[in-house]
Design a protein around this motif. Structure first.
Motif, PDB file in Angstrom:
ATOM      1  N   VAL A 199      14.951  56.806  42.757  1.00  0.00           N
ATOM      2  CA  VAL A 199      14.398  56.177  43.958  1.00  0.00           C
ATOM      3  C   VAL A 199      13.054  55.579  43.571  1.00  0.00           C
ATOM      4  O   VAL A 199      12.142  56.306  43.183  1.00  0.00           O
ATOM      5  CB  VAL A 199      14.220  57.209  45.090  1.00  0.00           C
ATOM      6  N   PRO A 200      12.891  54.267  43.655  1.00  0.00           N
ATOM      7  CA  PRO A 200      11.641  53.663  43.182  1.00  0.00           C
ATOM      8  C   PRO A 200      10.415  54.033  43.999  1.00  0.00           C
ATOM      9  O   PRO A 200       9.317  54.152  43.459  1.00  0.00           O
ATOM     10  CB  PRO A 200      11.920  52.162  43.247  1.00  0.00           C
ATOM     11  N   GLY A 201      10.586  54.201  45.310  1.00  0.00           N
ATOM     12  CA  GLY A 201       9.412  54.504  46.125  1.00  0.00           C
ATOM     13  C   GLY A 201       9.780  55.087  47.471  1.00  0.00           C
ATOM     14  O   GLY A 201      10.896  54.908  47.960  1.00  0.00           O
ATOM     15  N   VAL A 202       8.835  55.794  48.056  1.00  0.00           N
ATOM     16  CA  VAL A 202       9.050  56.409  49.364  1.00  0.00           C
ATOM     17  C   VAL A 202       7.729  56.427  50.123  1.00  0.00           C
ATOM     18  O   VAL A 202       6.649  56.511  49.518  1.00  0.00           O
ATOM     19  CB  VAL A 202       9.609  57.849  49.217  1.00  0.00           C
ATOM     20  N   SER A 203       7.828  56.304  51.426  1.00  0.00           N
ATOM     21  CA  SER A 203       6.654  56.360  52.294  1.00  0.00           C
ATOM     22  C   SER A 203       6.872  57.464  53.318  1.00  0.00           C
ATOM     23  O   SER A 203       7.959  57.591  53.881  1.00  0.00           O
ATOM     24  CB  SER A 203       6.455  55.005  52.993  1.00  0.00           C
ATOM     25  N   ILE A 204       5.840  58.278  53.556  1.00  0.00           N
ATOM     26  CA  ILE A 204       5.955  59.467  54.408  1.00  0.00           C
ATOM     27  C   ILE A 204       4.867  59.452  55.465  1.00  0.00           C
ATOM     28  O   ILE A 204       3.720  59.067  55.194  1.00  0.00           O
ATOM     29  CB  ILE A 204       5.829  60.753  53.558  1.00  0.00           C
ATOM     30  N   SER A 211      10.389  49.008  60.267  1.00  0.00           N
ATOM     31  CA  SER A 211       9.214  49.744  60.719  1.00  0.00           C
ATOM     32  C   SER A 211       8.565  50.460  59.539  1.00  0.00           C
ATOM     33  O   SER A 211       9.071  50.439  58.414  1.00  0.00           O
ATOM     34  CB  SER A 211       9.602  50.756  61.803  1.00  0.00           C
ATOM     35  N   THR A 212       7.440  51.093  59.799  1.00  0.00           N
ATOM     36  CA  THR A 212       6.791  51.971  58.835  1.00  0.00           C
ATOM     37  C   THR A 212       6.903  53.400  59.355  1.00  0.00           C
ATOM     38  O   THR A 212       7.044  53.614  60.565  1.00  0.00           O
ATOM     39  CB  THR A 212       5.308  51.622  58.656  1.00  0.00           C
ATOM     40  N   PRO A 213       6.839  54.402  58.491  1.00  0.00           N
ATOM     41  CA  PRO A 213       6.892  55.782  58.983  1.00  0.00           C
ATOM     42  C   PRO A 213       5.797  56.082  60.009  1.00  0.00           C
ATOM     43  O   PRO A 213       6.042  56.776  60.995  1.00  0.00           O
ATOM     44  CB  PRO A 213       6.715  56.608  57.706  1.00  0.00           C
ATOM     45  N   SER A 214       4.603  55.546  59.788  1.00  0.00           N
ATOM     46  CA  SER A 214       3.493  55.822  60.712  1.00  0.00           C
ATOM     47  C   SER A 214       3.756  55.237  62.091  1.00  0.00           C
ATOM     48  O   SER A 214       3.446  55.857  63.118  1.00  0.00           O
ATOM     49  CB  SER A 214       2.185  55.267  60.145  1.00  0.00           C
ATOM     50  N   GLU A 215       4.331  54.024  62.136  1.00  0.00           N
ATOM     51  CA  GLU A 215       4.637  53.429  63.440  1.00  0.00           C
ATOM     52  C   GLU A 215       5.843  54.115  64.077  1.00  0.00           C
ATOM     53  O   GLU A 215       5.860  54.372  65.282  1.00  0.00           O
ATOM     54  CB  GLU A 215       4.889  51.933  63.294  1.00  0.00           C
ATOM     55  N   LEU A 216       6.835  54.426  63.275  1.00  0.00           N
ATOM     56  CA  LEU A 216       8.029  55.073  63.812  1.00  0.00           C
ATOM     57  C   LEU A 216       7.708  56.450  64.389  1.00  0.00           C
ATOM     58  O   LEU A 216       8.343  56.908  65.342  1.00  0.00           O
ATOM     59  CB  LEU A 216       9.093  55.194  62.713  1.00  0.00           C
ATOM     60  N   ALA A 217       6.698  57.106  63.838  1.00  0.00           N
ATOM     61  CA  ALA A 217       6.286  58.427  64.339  1.00  0.00           C
ATOM     62  C   ALA A 217       5.818  58.353  65.794  1.00  0.00           C
ATOM     63  O   ALA A 217       5.826  59.367  66.505  1.00  0.00           O
ATOM     64  CB  ALA A 217       5.181  58.996  63.465  1.00  0.00           C
ATOM     65  N   ARG A 218       5.419  57.177  66.243  1.00  0.00           N
ATOM     66  CA  ARG A 218       4.951  57.036  67.625  1.00  0.00           C
ATOM     67  C   ARG A 218       6.057  57.316  68.633  1.00  0.00           C
ATOM     68  O   ARG A 218       5.779  57.695  69.774  1.00  0.00           O
ATOM     69  CB  ARG A 218       4.395  55.625  67.846  1.00  0.00           C
ATOM     70  N   VAL A 219       7.313  57.132  68.232  1.00  0.00           N
ATOM     71  CA  VAL A 219       8.433  57.361  69.158  1.00  0.00           C
ATOM     72  C   VAL A 219       8.583  58.850  69.482  1.00  0.00           C
ATOM     73  O   VAL A 219       8.549  59.231  70.653  1.00  0.00           O
ATOM     74  CB  VAL A 219       9.734  56.767  68.589  1.00  0.00           C
ATOM     75  N   PRO A 220       8.780  59.735  68.494  1.00  0.00           N
ATOM     76  CA  PRO A 220       8.855  61.154  68.849  1.00  0.00           C
ATOM     77  C   PRO A 220       7.568  61.695  69.463  1.00  0.00           C
ATOM     78  O   PRO A 220       7.609  62.613  70.290  1.00  0.00           O
ATOM     79  CB  PRO A 220       9.178  61.848  67.523  1.00  0.00           C
ATOM     80  N   LEU A 221       6.414  61.140  69.070  1.00  0.00           N
ATOM     81  CA  LEU A 221       5.160  61.586  69.675  1.00  0.00           C
ATOM     82  C   LEU A 221       5.146  61.261  71.166  1.00  0.00           C
ATOM     83  O   LEU A 221       4.717  62.078  71.992  1.00  0.00           O
ATOM     84  CB  LEU A 221       3.973  60.931  68.975  1.00  0.00           C
ATOM     85  N   GLU A 222       5.622  60.082  71.534  1.00  0.00           N
ATOM     86  CA  GLU A 222       5.674  59.704  72.950  1.00  0.00           C
ATOM     87  C   GLU A 222       6.696  60.556  73.697  1.00  0.00           C
ATOM     88  O   GLU A 222       6.455  60.991  74.823  1.00  0.00           O
ATOM     89  CB  GLU A 222       6.022  58.223  73.075  1.00  0.00           C
ATOM     90  N   LEU A 223       7.824  60.810  73.059  1.00  0.00           N
ATOM     91  CA  LEU A 223       8.859  61.647  73.680  1.00  0.00           C
ATOM     92  C   LEU A 223       8.344  63.069  73.911  1.00  0.00           C
ATOM     93  O   LEU A 223       8.682  63.717  74.906  1.00  0.00           O
ATOM     94  CB  LEU A 223      10.108  61.677  72.815  1.00  0.00           C
ATOM     95  N   SER A 224       7.526  63.556  72.983  1.00  0.00           N
ATOM     96  CA  SER A 224       6.992  64.914  73.132  1.00  0.00           C
ATOM     97  C   SER A 224       6.099  65.019  74.357  1.00  0.00           C
ATOM     98  O   SER A 224       6.018  66.075  75.005  1.00  0.00           O
ATOM     99  CB  SER A 224       6.242  65.348  71.876  1.00  0.00           C
TER     100      SER A 224
END
Length: 281
Positions: free
Chosen positions: A41-46, A264-277
């Motif tokens: 896997v060449p790269g990953v973003s977390i 998307s980016t992981p940081s932006e996508l994280a906004r979805v579960p954060l809003e749901l929480s």
């Protein structure tokens, strides 16, 4: 992107993988970087969020197989099936506004496309609730996407399995509500319902309903990928026996936007579960 206090937690993630046994070797733990090398896997973003906020984000490796440009937390990735719950959030929003009931037959108000009835839908109907929960009895598990320069079908062609679509028609082959079975095909019906109801392109519906309100400024459901974003996206890499090799043309196009169309980016996508929480609390 993190506070210095997060360093121990980042290290635990990077080093916390279980031991792996390879033929001829003694079992030993491997770090995240070692796993990337092993799986080619060449790269990953977390991005990691905790207690209602994003606490750290970090990237590893390079943006493209064989290249040297490092991955950062900025490049857009194809979010694969993580886009399905994002679509569900939009559908729920419009159901809450009574634009569309979650429990009415999706064919009750057909406009441009109708899911064919058959013996399975005689008594039980396909509804948004069942489509979103993979319990509508619909077919087609997932989609392959369309390589660069390949003709891309319209949404109704995907649903009907008509050329140039490379997938089967989406149909019902089990009584709706009788089982739970993963169906990207069922999820792909959802945007058609929203498009017909709201008379807007699906990418615009998602931007107005979810992406803009959550300040996901760089994320988009546009397919094909907007030309302006070409320099901002990570290159796809083939899995399995072809792992470590970049996809020809860098990525595939997915007209099945609800099932596979979010950039998307992981940081932006994280906004979805954060809003749901917040809603859950």
């Amino acid at each position: 992107m993190s506070r210095p206090s997060e360093a121990p937690r980042i290290t635990r993630v990077e080093q916390g993988f279980p031991a792996l046994t390879l033929p001829g070797e003694t079992p030993r733990p491997r770090s995240l970087q070692e796993w990337l090398a092993l799986d080619e896997v060449p790269g990953v973003s977390i991005a990691v969020f905790d207690k209602g906020s994003l606490v750290w984000a970090k990237a590893y490796g390079v943006q493209q197989a064989g290249a040297t440009e490092p991955v950062t937390v900025a490049p857009l990735f194809q979010a694969a099936s993580l886009r399905k719950p994002v679509t569900a959030l939009a559908a729920m929003h419009h159901a809450e506004r009574r634009t569309r009931s979650l429990d009415e037959n999706i064919d009750a108000k057909p406009v441009s496309w109708k899911l064919p009835d058959n013996a399975f839908t005689k008594d039980q109907k396909v509804t948004l609730r069942r489509l979103l929960s993979h319990s509508a009895g619909t077919t087609v598990s997932g989609f392959l996407g369309y390589a660069a320069q390949a003709p891309v079908p319209a949404l109704h062609q995907v649903l009907e399995g008509q050329a140039p679509a490379n997938s089967s028609p989406v149909r019902v082959d089990a009584v709706p509500g009788s089982l739970t079975r993963y169906s990207g095909g069922g999820t792909t019906i959802v945007p058609q319902v929203l498009i017909d109801q709201l008379q807007k392109p699906f990418a615009r519906i998602m931007k107005e309903t979810v992406l803009a309100p959550l300040a996901m400024k760089r994320s988009t459901f546009e397919q094909p990928r907007p030309k302006a974003l070409e320099s901002q996206v990570a290159t796809g890499t083939r899995p399995g026996g072809k792992s470590g090799k970049s996809i020809k043309g860098r990525w595939h196009t997915y007209p099945e936007q609800a099932a596979a169309g979010l950039w998307s980016t992981p940081s932006e996508l994280a906004r979805v579960p954060l809003e749901l929480s917040k809603a859950w609390g």
